[in-house]
Design a protein around this motif. Structure first.
Motif, PDB file in Angstrom:
ATOM      1  N   GLU A   1       0.836  -1.196   0.000  1.00 53.70           N
ATOM      2  CA  GLU A   1       0.000   0.000   0.000  1.00 53.70           C
ATOM      3  C   GLU A   1       0.877   1.253   0.000  1.00 53.70           C
ATOM      4  OE1 GLU A   1      -3.161   0.197  -0.244  1.00 53.70           O
ATOM      5  OE2 GLU A   1      -4.109  -1.604   0.585  1.00 53.70           O
ATOM      6  N   SER A   2       0.305   2.363  -0.418  1.00 48.95           N
ATOM      7  CA  SER A   2       1.002   3.642  -0.333  1.00 48.95           C
ATOM      8  C   SER A   2       1.330   3.959   1.122  1.00 48.95           C
ATOM      9  CB  SER A   2       0.113   4.747  -0.908  1.00 48.95           C
ATOM     10  OG  SER A   2       0.599   6.020  -0.578  1.00 48.95           O
ATOM     11  N   SER A   3       2.457   4.621   1.330  1.00 53.00           N
ATOM     12  CA  SER A   3       2.890   4.930   2.702  1.00 53.00           C
ATOM     13  C   SER A   3       1.941   5.881   3.418  1.00 53.00           C
ATOM     14  CB  SER A   3       4.309   5.515   2.700  1.00 53.00           C
ATOM     15  OG  SER A   3       4.390   6.646   1.858  1.00 53.00           O
ATOM     16  N   ASP A   4       1.111   6.624   2.663  1.00 48.41           N
ATOM     17  CA  ASP A   4       0.121   7.484   3.320  1.00 48.41           C
ATOM     18  C   ASP A   4      -1.308   6.977   3.109  1.00 48.41           C
ATOM     19  OD1 ASP A   4      -0.423   8.111   0.690  1.00 48.41           O
ATOM     20  OD2 ASP A   4      -0.070  10.263   0.895  1.00 48.41           O
ATOM     21  N   ASN A   5      -1.439   5.753   2.567  1.00 44.52           N
ATOM     22  CA  ASN A   5      -2.734   5.077   2.385  1.00 44.52           C
ATOM     23  C   ASN A   5      -3.691   5.799   1.427  1.00 44.52           C
ATOM     24  OD1 ASN A   5      -2.223   2.860   4.179  1.00 44.52           O
ATOM     25  ND2 ASN A   5      -2.480   4.288   5.891  1.00 44.52           N
ATOM     26  N   ARG A   6      -3.175   6.710   0.634  1.00 39.10           N
ATOM     27  CA  ARG A   6      -4.031   7.405  -0.331  1.00 39.10           C
ATOM     28  C   ARG A   6      -4.272   6.520  -1.542  1.00 39.10           C
ATOM     29  NH1 ARG A   6      -2.391  13.251  -2.874  1.00 39.10           N
ATOM     30  NH2 ARG A   6      -2.744  12.613  -5.036  1.00 39.10           N
ATOM     31  N   THR A   7      -5.458   6.661  -2.132  1.00 42.96           N
ATOM     32  CA  THR A   7      -5.798   5.922  -3.343  1.00 42.96           C
ATOM     33  C   THR A   7      -6.360   6.882  -4.389  1.00 42.96           C
ATOM     34  OG1 THR A   7      -8.051   5.428  -2.611  1.00 42.96           O
ATOM     35  CG2 THR A   7      -6.337   3.824  -2.031  1.00 42.96           C
ATOM     36  N   PHE A   8      -6.445   6.414  -5.614  1.00 44.41           N
ATOM     37  CA  PHE A   8      -7.137   7.156  -6.661  1.00 44.41           C
ATOM     38  C   PHE A   8      -8.017   6.193  -7.438  1.00 44.41           C
ATOM     39  CE2 PHE A   8      -3.193   5.697  -8.552  1.00 44.41           C
ATOM     40  CZ  PHE A   8      -3.517   5.344  -9.857  1.00 44.41           C
ATOM     41  N   ARG A   9      -9.062   6.727  -8.023  1.00 45.76           N
ATOM     42  CA  ARG A   9     -10.077   5.902  -8.672  1.00 45.76           C
ATOM     43  C   ARG A   9      -9.810   5.764 -10.166  1.00 45.76           C
ATOM     44  NH1 ARG A   9     -16.132   5.835  -6.628  1.00 45.76           N
ATOM     45  NH2 ARG A   9     -14.906   4.758  -5.050  1.00 45.76           N
ATOM     46  N   VAL A  10     -10.014   4.569 -10.678  1.00 46.93           N
ATOM     47  CA  VAL A  10      -9.918   4.298 -12.110  1.00 46.93           C
ATOM     48  C   VAL A  10     -11.310   3.959 -12.619  1.00 46.93           C
ATOM     49  CG1 VAL A  10      -8.891   2.852 -13.903  1.00 46.93           C
ATOM     50  CG2 VAL A  10      -7.558   3.459 -11.877  1.00 46.93           C
ATOM     51  N   ASN A  11     -11.738   4.672 -13.660  1.00 49.81           N
ATOM     52  CA  ASN A  11     -13.071   4.487 -14.220  1.00 49.81           C
ATOM     53  C   ASN A  11     -13.010   4.041 -15.670  1.00 49.81           C
ATOM     54  OD1 ASN A  11     -14.562   5.295 -11.909  1.00 49.81           O
ATOM     55  ND2 ASN A  11     -14.190   7.442 -12.404  1.00 49.81           N
ATOM     56  N   ASN A  12     -14.090   3.453 -16.123  1.00 47.77           N
ATOM     57  CA  ASN A  12     -14.238   2.996 -17.497  1.00 47.77           C
ATOM     58  C   ASN A  12     -14.734   4.155 -18.355  1.00 47.77           C
ATOM     59  OD1 ASN A  12     -15.122   1.839 -19.917  1.00 47.77           O
ATOM     60  ND2 ASN A  12     -15.888  -0.012 -18.926  1.00 47.77           N
ATOM     61  N   PRO A  13     -13.941   4.641 -19.321  1.00 45.04           N
ATOM     62  CA  PRO A  13     -14.369   5.791 -20.126  1.00 45.04           C
ATOM     63  C   PRO A  13     -15.599   5.507 -20.980  1.00 45.04           C
ATOM     64  CG  PRO A  13     -12.360   4.847 -21.023  1.00 45.04           C
ATOM     65  CD  PRO A  13     -12.590   4.187 -19.702  1.00 45.04           C
ATOM     66  N   ALA A  14     -15.860   4.244 -21.303  1.00 44.18           N
ATOM     67  CA  ALA A  14     -17.038   3.910 -22.106  1.00 44.18           C
ATOM     68  C   ALA A  14     -18.325   4.064 -21.301  1.00 44.18           C
ATOM     69  CB  ALA A  14     -16.930   2.486 -22.640  1.00 44.18           C
ATOM     70  N   LEU A  15     -18.203   4.000 -19.974  1.00 50.61           N
ATOM     71  CA  LEU A  15     -19.384   4.084 -19.113  1.00 50.61           C
ATOM     72  C   LEU A  15     -19.358   5.341 -18.254  1.00 50.61           C
ATOM     73  CD1 LEU A  15     -19.546   0.341 -17.941  1.00 50.61           C
ATOM     74  CD2 LEU A  15     -20.758   1.415 -19.849  1.00 50.61           C
ATOM     75  N   ALA A  16     -18.590   6.339 -18.682  1.00 45.82           N
ATOM     76  CA  ALA A  16     -18.448   7.564 -17.896  1.00 45.82           C
ATOM     77  C   ALA A  16     -19.808   8.169 -17.565  1.00 45.82           C
ATOM     78  CB  ALA A  16     -17.595   8.579 -18.653  1.00 45.82           C
ATOM     79  N   GLY A  17     -19.972   8.518 -16.294  1.00 39.86           N
ATOM     80  CA  GLY A  17     -21.211   9.133 -15.847  1.00 39.86           C
ATOM     81  C   GLY A  17     -22.290   8.151 -15.441  1.00 39.86           C
ATOM     82  N   SER A  18     -22.043   6.852 -15.661  1.00 42.04           N
ATOM     83  CA  SER A  18     -23.037   5.843 -15.293  1.00 42.04           C
ATOM     84  C   SER A  18     -22.638   5.152 -14.003  1.00 42.04           C
ATOM     85  CB  SER A  18     -23.158   4.797 -16.409  1.00 42.04           C
ATOM     86  OG  SER A  18     -22.027   3.944 -16.413  1.00 42.04           O
ATOM     87  N   ASP A  19     -23.554   4.383 -13.461  1.00 44.94           N
ATOM     88  CA  ASP A  19     -23.281   3.665 -12.219  1.00 44.94           C
ATOM     89  C   ASP A  19     -22.234   2.569 -12.414  1.00 44.94           C
ATOM     90  OD1 ASP A  19     -25.147   5.218 -10.921  1.00 44.94           O
ATOM     91  OD2 ASP A  19     -26.782   3.782 -11.205  1.00 44.94           O
TER      92      ASP A  19
END
Length: 514
Positions: free
Chosen positions: A46-64
């Motif tokens: 894990e990151s030493s400061d426990n930060r994460t970032f989100r990866v999304n699907n560009p084909a479904l952008a804006g959807s659930d």
């Protein structure tokens, strides 16, 4: 409903329904490929400061269904640790035999081929390109491990006769050291393997920062690296969304002796400046503005096929994508008609895992905005839309029609800037001299293409076009055997081919007296 879908039936199912990104991940044959932590010190961390970032699907952008995963965002501290560990590992790895490194690379090639379907689906999810394109990328990416597994045992130096009788000069080739690899999102697997394979073949150790838009393919590769039996810290892959901070650290770190970067010319110049403090060796594959030229004597049908492939692969989001299509005035109307009909008859936009889909979305809003601006600017200055031209919000946030513009002239933005999107700009020319002036009127020079049946023109145009790579009567030039790279502000250094390993080595001269 998901439980009724077999793994092998996933692609068929997507033709009649839409799965969320999470549901697609659950269909993988090898779920061990799905990683969210950094890989260094031979461990998943894990990151030493426990930060994460989100990866999304560009084909479904804006959807659930757009959310794919939360990925650890490594810090400068984490990168410093990985770089220092890579330096320690290098002291041993540089002494390994080329055959040992060859075997490791070939094992990695086999593992990629064994897992190619899951790896391709992962690219579709995080990048958006159509499945056929993604599967082609995985095979292309794997080919670099095969190629450099064969190159590693062929590393040789030279014996040079000295001016002093009896003396000999030995030119020894040695690995340069720890290498920093910075990669883009448009080829999330191949842009890593093309650099990584050469570095390992040479005997270097590496620290990889994948693009924050597409880290999952890199982490899946890290899993296969671990399975292939690479020693700990020889290859470290650390995802992060702190792009500028980490890029600067990699370029300025005294233990890193070589940086390889693929991306924009603007960022390449920044990285080059940052690397100056330690005089690092650099390989930079930067922006392009590729001319695609069709002369009056060309086979028009073949030129149409080549232009379609060179322009619209991955929705125009490739570094060697044709950006300016120069068509001779004698065949301009015929080419424009046939090319437009080809696009109309072939293209279907949508989710890349649908087998009927040929093209996916743009990667993010910035890319979409640039495409819209280029189309609007061209039309405002007299260009005509033959096909497409619209932002396709009815399909998804980041979708745009594959677009064909005619009556494009110099001065329009699309002739001066790399669109990096699905817009084909058809420009009319008369003489060869006019063509060369137009095609070379740019500060970059990565790739170019031309179609002609005149053997004399083959040499003249090839020699006078200011590009590092050229396709003649073909729109597809990339393969492991190709010396890949540009000239002018498209960068320097070559990747792939027998020359690719040279950028990861130094030549040490040893004078042996009588």
């Amino acid at each position: 409903m998901l439980r009724k879908i077999s793994r092998n039936g996933l692609v068929r199912a997507l033709s009649t329904m839409t799965l969320t990104s999470k549901e697609v991940l659950s269909t993988f044959n090898n779920k061990s490929l799905l990683k969210s932590k950094a890989y260094y010190n031979g461990k998943w961390i894990e990151s030493s400061d426990n930060r994460t970032f989100r990866v999304n699907n560009p084909a479904l952008a804006g959807s659930d269904g757009e959310f794919i995963a939360d990925i650890t965002s490594t810090t400068s501290t984490d990168f410093n640790t990985a770089i220092e560990s890579s330096y320690v590992a290098f002291q041993q790895f540089k002494k390994t035999s080329p055959r040992y490194r060859s075997d490791l690379l070939y094992k990695l090639y086999q593992l990629m081929i064994e897992n190619q379907q899951d790896l391709a689906k992962l690219i579709v999810l995080e990048n958006g390109k159509a499945y056929a394109d993604a599967l082609g990328e995985i095979k292309y990416a794997a080919s670099f491990f095969q190629w450099f597994s064969e190159e590693a045992p062929r590393i040789t130096g030279d014996i040079i006769h000295s001016v002093v009788p009896g003396n000999r000069i030995l030119a020894l080739k040695q690995p340069i050291g720890v290498c920093g690899i910075l990669t883009p999102w448009n080829f999330p697997a191949a842009m890593i393997t093309r650099k990584l394979a050469a570095a390992i073949a040479a005997g270097c150790t590496v620290v990889v920062k994948p693009a924050s838009e597409t880290p999952l393919s890199a982490l899946a590769l890290a899993y296969l690296i671990d399975q292939a039996g690479f020693p700990a810290d020889v290859i470290n892959i650390l995802p992060t969304d702190r792009t500028e901070e980490i890029g600067k650290l990699v370029c300025e770190h005294p233990l890193i002796k070589k940086v390889s970067f693929t991306g924009s010319t603007r960022v390449g110049k920044i990285l080059m400046s940052q690397s100056a403090s330690t005089l690092k060796k650099l390989s930079l594959e930067l922006g392009g503005n590729a001319p695609f030229i069709v002369f009056g004597d060309a086979d028009i049908d073949k030129a149409v096929e080549g232009a379609y492939a060179a322009k619209f692969r991955a929705s125009g989001q490739t570094c060697i994508c044709a950006n300016r299509l120069y068509i001779h005035e004698s065949i301009y109307d015929e080419f424009a008609d046939k090319f437009t009909k080809k696009v109309k008859a072939t293209v279907k936009l949508g989710n890349g895992l649908d087998p009927t889909v040929t093209h996916g979305p743009l990667i993010h809003e910035r890319s979409l905005t640039k495409v819209i601006e280029h189309v609007e600017d061209a039309v405002s200055k007299g260009a005509t839309i033959l096909e497409g031209g619209k932002h396709r919000e009815d399909i998804g946030e980041f979708f745009h029609d594959l677009t064909v513009l005619r009556d494009v002239v110099p001065g329009m933005k699309i002739t001066q800037e790399e669109t990096f999107g699905p817009v084909a700009a058809l420009i009319k020319f008369g003489s060869d001299e006019e063509l060369l002036n137009l095609a070379n009127d740019t500060e970059v020079g990565l790739a170019g293409y031309f179609y002609s049946q005149d053997i004399n023109r083959l040499f003249k145009i090839s020699e006078e076009l200011d590009v590092g790579m050229l396709g003649v009567n073909t729109g597809m030039i990339s393969e492991a055997a190709l010396p890949f790279g540009g000239i002018k502000e498209s960068g320097f250094g070559r990747e792939g081919s027998k020359f690719g390993i040279e950028d990861y080595m130094i030549i040490k001269s040893v004078v042996v007296g009588n």
